[in-house]
Each structure stands twice: as C-alpha cells, then as structure tokens.
Design a protein around this motif. Sequence first.
Motif, PDB file in Angstrom:
ATOM      1  N   LEU A 100      23.733  47.636  27.879  1.00 47.06           N
ATOM      2  CA  LEU A 100      22.304  46.621  27.356  1.00 47.06           C
ATOM      3  C   LEU A 100      22.460  47.685  25.655  1.00 47.06           C
ATOM      4  CD1 LEU A 100      20.464  44.517  26.981  1.00 47.06           C
ATOM      5  CD2 LEU A 100      18.888  46.264  28.392  1.00 47.06           C
ATOM      6  N   ASP A 101      21.378  47.026  24.614  1.00 46.63           N
ATOM      7  CA  ASP A 101      21.380  47.609  23.353  1.00 46.63           C
ATOM      8  C   ASP A 101      19.464  47.039  23.809  1.00 46.63           C
ATOM      9  OD1 ASP A 101      20.309  49.541  21.132  1.00 46.63           O
ATOM     10  OD2 ASP A 101      21.877  47.817  19.855  1.00 46.63           O
ATOM     11  N   PHE A 102      18.862  47.552  23.816  1.00 45.07           N
ATOM     12  CA  PHE A 102      17.604  47.462  23.891  1.00 45.07           C
ATOM     13  C   PHE A 102      16.777  47.478  22.694  1.00 45.07           C
ATOM     14  CE2 PHE A 102      13.126  47.715  25.515  1.00 45.07           C
ATOM     15  CZ  PHE A 102      12.642  46.892  26.335  1.00 45.07           C
ATOM     16  N   GLY A 103      16.017  47.101  22.018  1.00 42.64           N
ATOM     17  CA  GLY A 103      15.467  47.233  20.906  1.00 42.64           C
ATOM     18  C   GLY A 103      15.915  47.065  19.552  1.00 42.64           C
ATOM     19  N   CYS A 104      16.959  45.887  19.757  1.00 42.83           N
ATOM     20  CA  CYS A 104      18.758  46.266  18.581  1.00 42.83           C
ATOM     21  C   CYS A 104      17.523  45.800  17.238  1.00 42.83           C
ATOM     22  CB  CYS A 104      19.778  45.338  18.724  1.00 42.83           C
ATOM     23  SG  CYS A 104      18.987  43.092  19.289  1.00 42.83           S
ATOM     24  N   GLY A 105      16.881  45.323  17.300  1.00 37.15           N
ATOM     25  CA  GLY A 105      16.639  45.426  15.171  1.00 37.15           C
ATOM     26  C   GLY A 105      17.115  43.630  14.874  1.00 37.15           C
ATOM     27  N   PRO A 106      17.199  43.709  13.852  1.00 38.32           N
ATOM     28  CA  PRO A 106      17.600  42.130  12.865  1.00 38.32           C
ATOM     29  C   PRO A 106      18.983  42.298  12.597  1.00 38.32           C
ATOM     30  CG  PRO A 106      16.601  43.419  11.158  1.00 38.32           C
ATOM     31  CD  PRO A 106      16.309  44.325  12.789  1.00 38.32           C
ATOM     32  N   GLY A 107      19.887  43.373  12.934  1.00 34.60           N
ATOM     33  CA  GLY A 107      21.336  43.698  12.400  1.00 34.60           C
ATOM     34  C   GLY A 107      21.541  44.487  13.716  1.00 34.60           C
ATOM     35  N   PRO A 108      21.939  44.157  14.495  1.00 38.40           N
ATOM     36  CA  PRO A 108      22.764  44.790  16.280  1.00 38.40           C
ATOM     37  C   PRO A 108      24.026  45.752  15.138  1.00 38.40           C
ATOM     38  CG  PRO A 108      21.926  42.798  16.943  1.00 38.40           C
ATOM     39  CD  PRO A 108      21.872  42.713  15.137  1.00 38.40           C
ATOM     40  N   THR A 109      24.248  47.259  15.980  1.00 35.40           N
ATOM     41  CA  THR A 109      25.140  47.625  14.948  1.00 35.40           C
ATOM     42  C   THR A 109      26.085  48.096  15.695  1.00 35.40           C
ATOM     43  OG1 THR A 109      24.527  47.298  12.569  1.00 35.40           O
ATOM     44  CG2 THR A 109      25.457  48.678  13.283  1.00 35.40           C
ATOM     45  N   LEU A 110      24.610  49.293  16.825  1.00 37.98           N
ATOM     46  CA  LEU A 110      25.118  50.070  17.960  1.00 37.98           C
ATOM     47  C   LEU A 110      25.783  49.431  19.175  1.00 37.98           C
ATOM     48  CD1 LEU A 110      24.762  53.066  18.797  1.00 37.98           C
ATOM     49  CD2 LEU A 110      22.872  52.584  19.883  1.00 37.98           C
ATOM     50  N   SER A 111      25.460  48.160  18.809  1.00 36.13           N
ATOM     51  CA  SER A 111      26.048  47.584  20.225  1.00 36.13           C
ATOM     52  C   SER A 111      27.376  46.523  19.667  1.00 36.13           C
ATOM     53  CB  SER A 111      25.166  45.902  20.308  1.00 36.13           C
ATOM     54  OG  SER A 111      25.398  44.713  18.996  1.00 36.13           O
ATOM     55  N   LEU A 112      28.271  46.844  18.183  1.00 35.70           N
ATOM     56  CA  LEU A 112      29.017  46.571  17.662  1.00 35.70           C
ATOM     57  C   LEU A 112      30.169  47.486  17.965  1.00 35.70           C
ATOM     58  CD1 LEU A 112      28.495  43.996  14.753  1.00 35.70           C
ATOM     59  CD2 LEU A 112      29.150  43.224  17.553  1.00 35.70           C
ATOM     60  N   MET A 113      29.575  48.730  18.304  1.00 37.87           N
ATOM     61  CA  MET A 113      30.277  50.394  17.868  1.00 37.87           C
ATOM     62  C   MET A 113      30.863  50.322  19.534  1.00 37.87           C
ATOM     63  SD  MET A 113      27.465  51.994  15.169  1.00 37.87           S
ATOM     64  CE  MET A 113      28.359  53.955  15.515  1.00 37.87           C
ATOM     65  N   LEU A 114      29.715  50.345  19.849  1.00 39.24           N
ATOM     66  CA  LEU A 114      30.390  50.660  21.481  1.00 39.24           C
ATOM     67  C   LEU A 114      31.346  49.044  22.144  1.00 39.24           C
ATOM     68  CD1 LEU A 114      26.464  51.609  22.814  1.00 39.24           C
ATOM     69  CD2 LEU A 114      28.960  52.590  22.525  1.00 39.24           C
ATOM     70  N   ALA A 115      30.799  48.619  21.844  1.00 38.33           N
ATOM     71  CA  ALA A 115      31.839  47.124  22.206  1.00 38.33           C
ATOM     72  C   ALA A 115      33.054  47.684  21.815  1.00 38.33           C
ATOM     73  CB  ALA A 115      31.658  45.547  21.251  1.00 38.33           C
ATOM     74  N   ASP A 116      33.528  47.982  20.312  1.00 41.19           N
ATOM     75  CA  ASP A 116      34.816  48.832  19.609  1.00 41.19           C
ATOM     76  C   ASP A 116      35.370  49.511  20.258  1.00 41.19           C
ATOM     77  OD1 ASP A 116      34.662  46.692  17.833  1.00 41.19           O
ATOM     78  OD2 ASP A 116      34.100  47.905  16.391  1.00 41.19           O
ATOM     79  N   ALA A 117      34.287  50.249  21.297  1.00 45.40           N
ATOM     80  CA  ALA A 117      35.094  51.127  22.041  1.00 45.40           C
ATOM     81  C   ALA A 117      35.167  51.416  23.314  1.00 45.40           C
ATOM     82  CB  ALA A 117      34.074  52.625  22.268  1.00 45.40           C
ATOM     83  N   GLY A 118      35.712  49.191  24.116  1.00 41.91           N
ATOM     84  CA  GLY A 118      35.721  49.378  24.971  1.00 41.91           C
ATOM     85  C   GLY A 118      34.479  48.704  25.889  1.00 41.91           C
ATOM     86  N   HIS A 119      33.080  49.285  25.771  1.00 38.25           N
ATOM     87  CA  HIS A 119      32.104  48.596  26.515  1.00 38.25           C
ATOM     88  C   HIS A 119      31.750  46.733  26.507  1.00 38.25           C
ATOM     89  CE1 HIS A 119      32.367  52.198  27.273  1.00 38.25           C
ATOM     90  NE2 HIS A 119      32.504  52.760  26.735  1.00 38.25           N
ATOM     91  N   GLU A 120      31.257  46.626  27.590  1.00 40.29           N
ATOM     92  CA  GLU A 120      31.180  45.174  27.051  1.00 40.29           C
ATOM     93  C   GLU A 120      28.802  45.160  27.020  1.00 40.29           C
ATOM     94  OE1 GLU A 120      30.256  41.225  30.450  1.00 40.29           O
ATOM     95  OE2 GLU A 120      31.432  42.730  30.561  1.00 40.29           O
ATOM     96  N   MET A 121      29.063  44.976  25.643  1.00 41.58           N
ATOM     97  CA  MET A 121      28.105  45.294  25.370  1.00 41.58           C
ATOM     98  C   MET A 121      26.939  43.641  25.770  1.00 41.58           C
ATOM     99  SD  MET A 121      26.871  47.971  24.514  1.00 41.58           S
ATOM    100  CE  MET A 121      25.288  47.727  24.261  1.00 41.58           C
ATOM    101  N   ALA A 122      25.142  44.205  26.269  1.00 47.49           N
ATOM    102  CA  ALA A 122      24.276  42.770  26.094  1.00 47.49           C
ATOM    103  C   ALA A 122      23.415  43.251  24.892  1.00 47.49           C
ATOM    104  CB  ALA A 122      23.278  42.482  27.318  1.00 47.49           C
ATOM    105  N   LEU A 123      21.985  41.755  24.502  1.00 51.31           N
ATOM    106  CA  LEU A 123      21.249  42.430  23.290  1.00 51.31           C
ATOM    107  C   LEU A 123      20.438  42.206  23.557  1.00 51.31           C
ATOM    108  CD1 LEU A 123      23.217  41.529  19.860  1.00 51.31           C
ATOM    109  CD2 LEU A 123      22.885  43.783  21.183  1.00 51.31           C
TER     110      LEU A 123
END
Length: 213
Positions: free
Chosen positions: A84-107
């Motif tokens: 979970l990316d907590f406090g992801c802001g208006p342009g979630p980016t870290l979650s995309l990077m972690l998803a690209d590494a194979g993880h399932e992300m929530a925001l």
Amino acid sequence: MSMLCPLCQHIDPQHYHQDKRRHYFQCPQCKLVFADPAALLPASAEKQIYDQHQNNPDDLGYRKFLNRLAAPLLLRLPLQQQGLDFGCGPGPTLSLMLADAGHEMALYDPYFVPDRSPLKQQYDFVTCTEAIEHFYQPRREWHLLLNLIRPGGYLGIMTKLVRNKDAFAQWHYKNDPTHVSFFSEATFRYLAKQHNLRLEILGNDIILLQKSA
C-alpha cells in the motif's frame, strides 16, 4: 491545560523554535518536533497547496528520488508481495515502480485517493513517502500504519530528519506550512522500541521498519 505530544501523549512538550509563521515544540520523551497546533492550516488551504505539487510518473528525476526508498525496500521483499502506498499524492509514482517490480499495489491518500476501503486489510509492506511530516494527528496515523502491516512486514518511510536546534533554525523543510510533524532518529528509535520494530535508517531521510513476525 497542559499541551500533550501529538505522537506519544507525553505531557508538557518544550519550546523548540519560533519563526515569523509559528512556534515549534519538542516532546522530551519521543523527541518529535511539532508545529503549534494553533497554526495548523484548515483542510481547504492544505489541499490548495498540495494541488500545486507536480508529481509526474514520467519524470525521471522524480523516479530517481523515489528510488532511494524503492531500491532498498525491494532488496528486502520477497517476490509478488502486496503493498500500500499511503499518502500517494496527486501523481502516484512509487506504486507504479513497485508494481513494475512484480508487487500488487493499493493506493490511499486523504485528498487524492480518499477511498478508505484499502485501509480495511493488511499488507506485506506499506510505503509513506514525504507524507508523515504532514500528519496533524501523528499518533492516530502511526497506529493506523502499523495496523496495516502484516507480521514480518515492512514500513518504508521517506522524510527529512531533525538534527538539532541550530540546523532546524536554518532548515527550509520547516518553511512549508503543511509540514507540521518533524521526526528525528531518536523519534524512530523510540517508536521502534515501543512497538518491537526492527529499525534501519539509510542516509538522512530513508527509514525502514520491520514488524516482528
């Protein structure tokens, strides 16, 4: 009526600094430095400032900045974890990077992704980048973060750390009126001890905490 530390509830925080905008106090127990509660912005004014943030997932510089947390976190995570990316802001980016590494992300973000349903489950890891310094009620949010993490899971935080009074007086970080809770190494050591967390501090703004299994 005595003031309480907004993180650990210790009584009588001490004056720490004053500038043209506000007073700052420090808790003698957990060492959190925090802005005078009377100076906290209303939600509408806070949101207006956040709307000015330019967090673009296509910005390579921004990705490089976030990779300072992503890289060490990924080294510690097994494959295909839930995060979970907590406090992801208006342009979630870290979650995309972690998803690209194979993880399932929530925001989740109280202003930009306010659906609270992701807060009803637990995750293998939670990230909180450049967000914890915005917490008006750090005690409540801290316990929420811990409750979101499964046993053995990680909390990855990015926030600039308080060094000392002299450095604080010259610190640009405090000049953002939405920055209200300022953590130090001592604060994270206190929290790690209180909650039986394994603590790693990498550089001056990357904090990794692991919950006991």
